[in-house]
Scaffold this motif. Structure first.
Motif, mmCIF file in Angstrom:
data_model
loop_
_atom_site.group_PDB
_atom_site.id
_atom_site.type_symbol
_atom_site.label_atom_id
_atom_site.label_comp_id
_atom_site.label_asym_id
_atom_site.label_seq_id
_atom_site.Cartn_x
_atom_site.Cartn_y
_atom_site.Cartn_z
ATOM 1 N N SER A 129 32.489 71.854 40.727
ATOM 2 C CA SER A 129 33.032 70.551 40.330
ATOM 3 C C SER A 129 32.365 69.441 41.151
ATOM 4 C CB SER A 129 34.535 70.518 40.555
ATOM 5 O OG SER A 129 34.821 70.541 41.941
ATOM 6 N N PRO A 130 32.236 68.261 40.590
ATOM 7 C CA PRO A 130 31.665 67.132 41.350
ATOM 8 C C PRO A 130 32.447 66.848 42.626
ATOM 9 C CG PRO A 130 31.770 66.606 39.013
ATOM 10 C CD PRO A 130 32.529 67.895 39.193
ATOM 11 N N GLU A 131 33.764 67.003 42.582
ATOM 12 C CA GLU A 131 34.598 66.730 43.758
ATOM 13 C C GLU A 131 34.301 67.725 44.873
ATOM 14 O OE1 GLU A 131 35.755 67.177 40.693
ATOM 15 O OE2 GLU A 131 36.238 65.108 40.138
ATOM 16 N N ASN A 132 34.152 69.007 44.485
ATOM 17 C CA ASN A 132 33.868 70.008 45.501
ATOM 18 C C ASN A 132 32.459 69.828 46.063
ATOM 19 O OD1 ASN A 132 33.087 73.403 45.833
ATOM 20 N ND2 ASN A 132 34.740 72.445 46.982
ATOM 21 N N ARG A 133 31.522 69.468 45.212
ATOM 22 C CA ARG A 133 30.159 69.193 45.671
ATOM 23 C C ARG A 133 30.148 68.036 46.681
ATOM 24 N NH1 ARG A 133 25.520 70.088 47.834
ATOM 25 N NH2 ARG A 133 24.052 68.386 47.527
ATOM 26 N N GLU A 134 30.942 67.015 46.400
ATOM 27 C CA GLU A 134 31.015 65.866 47.306
ATOM 28 C C GLU A 134 31.587 66.274 48.657
ATOM 29 O OE1 GLU A 134 30.300 61.968 48.330
ATOM 30 O OE2 GLU A 134 29.717 63.057 46.513
ATOM 31 N N LYS A 135 32.541 67.211 48.633
ATOM 32 C CA LYS A 135 33.189 67.645 49.879
ATOM 33 C C LYS A 135 32.217 68.346 50.825
ATOM 34 C CE LYS A 135 37.071 70.364 51.617
ATOM 35 N NZ LYS A 135 37.601 69.245 52.405
ATOM 36 N N ILE A 136 31.328 69.179 50.281
ATOM 37 C CA ILE A 136 30.425 69.946 51.147
ATOM 38 C C ILE A 136 29.029 69.342 51.217
ATOM 39 C CG2 ILE A 136 31.695 72.058 50.626
ATOM 40 C CD1 ILE A 136 29.322 72.905 48.877
ATOM 41 N N LYS A 137 28.855 68.176 50.597
ATOM 42 C CA LYS A 137 27.520 67.578 50.507
ATOM 43 C C LYS A 137 26.868 67.390 51.877
ATOM 44 C CE LYS A 137 27.268 63.204 49.714
ATOM 45 N NZ LYS A 137 27.401 61.890 49.046
ATOM 46 N N ASN B 81 29.085 74.619 61.136
ATOM 47 C CA ASN B 81 28.872 73.727 59.993
ATOM 48 C C ASN B 81 28.310 74.494 58.793
ATOM 49 O OD1 ASN B 81 28.257 70.958 58.692
ATOM 50 N ND2 ASN B 81 26.264 71.976 58.698
ATOM 51 N N LYS B 82 27.435 75.421 59.060
ATOM 52 C CA LYS B 82 26.879 76.240 57.974
ATOM 53 C C LYS B 82 27.991 77.068 57.315
ATOM 54 C CE LYS B 82 23.254 76.393 56.946
ATOM 55 N NZ LYS B 82 22.561 75.647 55.864
ATOM 56 N N ALA B 83 28.879 77.613 58.146
ATOM 57 C CA ALA B 83 30.006 78.368 57.598
ATOM 58 C C ALA B 83 30.943 77.472 56.805
ATOM 59 C CB ALA B 83 30.771 79.047 58.740
ATOM 60 N N TYR B 84 31.104 76.233 57.270
ATOM 61 C CA TYR B 84 31.963 75.264 56.559
ATOM 62 C C TYR B 84 31.457 75.076 55.129
ATOM 63 C CZ TYR B 84 34.066 70.719 55.408
ATOM 64 O OH TYR B 84 34.744 69.686 54.792
ATOM 65 N N LYS B 85 30.136 74.989 54.981
ATOM 66 C CA LYS B 85 29.532 74.771 53.660
ATOM 67 C C LYS B 85 30.006 75.829 52.660
ATOM 68 C CE LYS B 85 24.975 74.648 51.395
ATOM 69 N NZ LYS B 85 25.187 75.785 50.514
ATOM 70 N N PHE B 86 30.079 77.070 53.105
ATOM 71 C CA PHE B 86 30.475 78.148 52.198
ATOM 72 C C PHE B 86 31.990 78.317 52.135
ATOM 73 C CE2 PHE B 86 26.097 79.144 53.385
ATOM 74 C CZ PHE B 86 25.536 79.329 52.138
ATOM 75 N N MET C 39 34.226 76.113 52.224
ATOM 76 C CA MET C 39 34.835 75.067 51.408
ATOM 77 C C MET C 39 34.301 75.043 49.980
ATOM 78 S SD MET C 39 37.045 73.785 53.315
ATOM 79 C CE MET C 39 37.493 73.856 55.056
ATOM 80 N N ASP C 40 33.434 75.977 49.668
ATOM 81 C CA ASP C 40 32.882 76.049 48.316
ATOM 82 C C ASP C 40 33.879 76.778 47.410
ATOM 83 O OD1 ASP C 40 31.419 76.698 45.967
ATOM 84 O OD2 ASP C 40 29.548 76.504 47.086
ATOM 85 N N LEU D 88 38.120 73.181 59.936
ATOM 86 C CA LEU D 88 38.184 74.643 59.918
ATOM 87 C C LEU D 88 39.288 75.158 60.835
ATOM 88 C CD1 LEU D 88 34.375 75.497 59.817
ATOM 89 C CD2 LEU D 88 36.061 75.957 58.016
ATOM 90 N N LYS D 89 39.529 74.463 61.924
ATOM 91 C CA LYS D 89 40.650 74.851 62.792
ATOM 92 C C LYS D 89 41.967 74.749 62.023
ATOM 93 C CE LYS D 89 38.786 73.423 67.314
ATOM 94 N NZ LYS D 89 38.944 72.449 68.425
ATOM 95 N N ARG D 90 42.116 73.648 61.289
ATOM 96 C CA ARG D 90 43.354 73.467 60.523
ATOM 97 C C ARG D 90 43.490 74.540 59.447
ATOM 98 N NH1 ARG D 90 41.870 67.922 61.283
ATOM 99 N NH2 ARG D 90 40.782 67.846 59.274
ATOM 100 N N GLU D 91 42.377 74.891 58.804
ATOM 101 C CA GLU D 91 42.410 75.939 57.781
ATOM 102 C C GLU D 91 42.811 77.274 58.387
ATOM 103 O OE1 GLU D 91 41.906 75.924 54.387
ATOM 104 O OE2 GLU D 91 42.102 73.770 54.653
#
Length: 292
Positions: A186-194, A225-230, A232-233, A280-283
């Motif tokens: 989704s565009p929204e998810n793409r924006e989140k991990i952009k 940060n690399k892990a965040y990318k995946f 949050m995908d 990621l801490k909050r997650e």
């Protein structure tokens, strides 16, 4: 051997715990540009064209007798408008000392191979204008990493940490070839991990992190940060996301971060690294909450 010690942290963390009021490095640079401060200073120093720039370059060669003691060599490079730190170092190598060793490739802030410690801060050589720096320009290898020769450091540990978070897209089931479909986002998810996808593996953030310097097992801001990318995908399943969070919430994972913002300050791609770590801490906390 290790290089010089990192200068004491001077950046104060925002008082807002959620960081909503914090101004990103990119925002600050845009504000300075709009105010004309950078342009005026650059134009003033551009008047140096035709003169020389004094650079002091860290030198060390463990394989050559007489060069095993770390030192700084001075070079006076003819200044040209638009000259970068990498341009100056390349001129010094080509015109004065062919043994001067450093990494570089694309010269467009894409490959991340020319990260140096310039005037006390991690910067990309090809992105940093000489006219924006005080002289003499002091150029050193990235701190907290083993020096191989001159400005070249051993990146093995950095790459090991990057690979430790399994930096590749994972799916639970491998679809049949005849059923292959485009995995849309989704565009929204793409924006989140952009922003997280902009990492160029230069290692500047890892070098600036005092926690990583004291804990060799800490994953570090780049890997997290690399892990965040995946993580949050949305295209990865909840089960895979939980697997990633288990990697990140280990003893030497996200909880080692002390929110110093040094990684965010030096990132040449303006990635909000500290914010990603906090999210990621909050997650991780939410995943471990239990209700009876």
């Amino acid at each position: 051997m290790s290089t010089q010690q990192q200068e004491p942290e001077t950046q104060e963390a925002p008082k807002d715990p959620d960081m909503k009021g914090a101004q990103s490095p990119q925002d600050r640079r845009l504000a300075e540009k709009e105010s004309g401060a950078i342009d005026e200073e650059s134009e003033k120093r551009a008047e140096l064209e035709g003169e020389t720039v004094h650079i002091k370059v860290f030198r060390y060669d463990p394989e050559v007798e007489g060069k095993q003691e770390p030192r700084f060599d001075d070079f006076h490079v003819p200044f040209k408008k638009g000259m970068t730190v990498l341009d100056a170092v390349m001129y010094a190598r080509d015109e004065y000392d062919s043994s001067l060793t450093f990494r570089h490739s694309c010269r467009q802030a894409v490959c991340g191979s020319d990260a140096f410690f310039v005037n006390g801060k991690q910067r990309l050589g090809c992105k940093t204008q000489i006219s924006d720096l005080e002289q003499p320009v002091r150029i050193e290898p990235l701190p907290h990493q083993e020096v191989v020769k001159d400005l070249v450091v051993d990146m093995s540990h950095f790459y090991d940490q990057m690979h430790a978070v399994e930096p590749y897209f994972q799916d639970e089931d491998t679809p049949d070839v005849s059923d292959l479909e485009e995995q849309r986002q989704s565009p929204e998810n793409r924006e989140k991990i952009k922003m997280s996808s902009r990492c160029i593996w230069c290692g500047a953030c890892m070098s600036s992190c005092n926690i990583a310097a004291g804990d060799n097992k800490y994953l570090g801001p780049a890997a997290i940060n690399k892990a965040y990318k995946f993580a949050m995908d949305d295209r990865e399943s909840e089960e895979i996301k939980e697997h990633r969070l288990r990697i990140l919430e280990q003893e030497h994972g996200v909880w080692r971060c002390q929110t110093q913002f040094s990684c965010t300050e030096v990132c040449p791609k303006d990635i909000p690294l500290t914010e990603h770590i906090q999210e990621l801490k909050r997650e991780a906390v939410k995943k471990n909450l239990k209700f009876w």
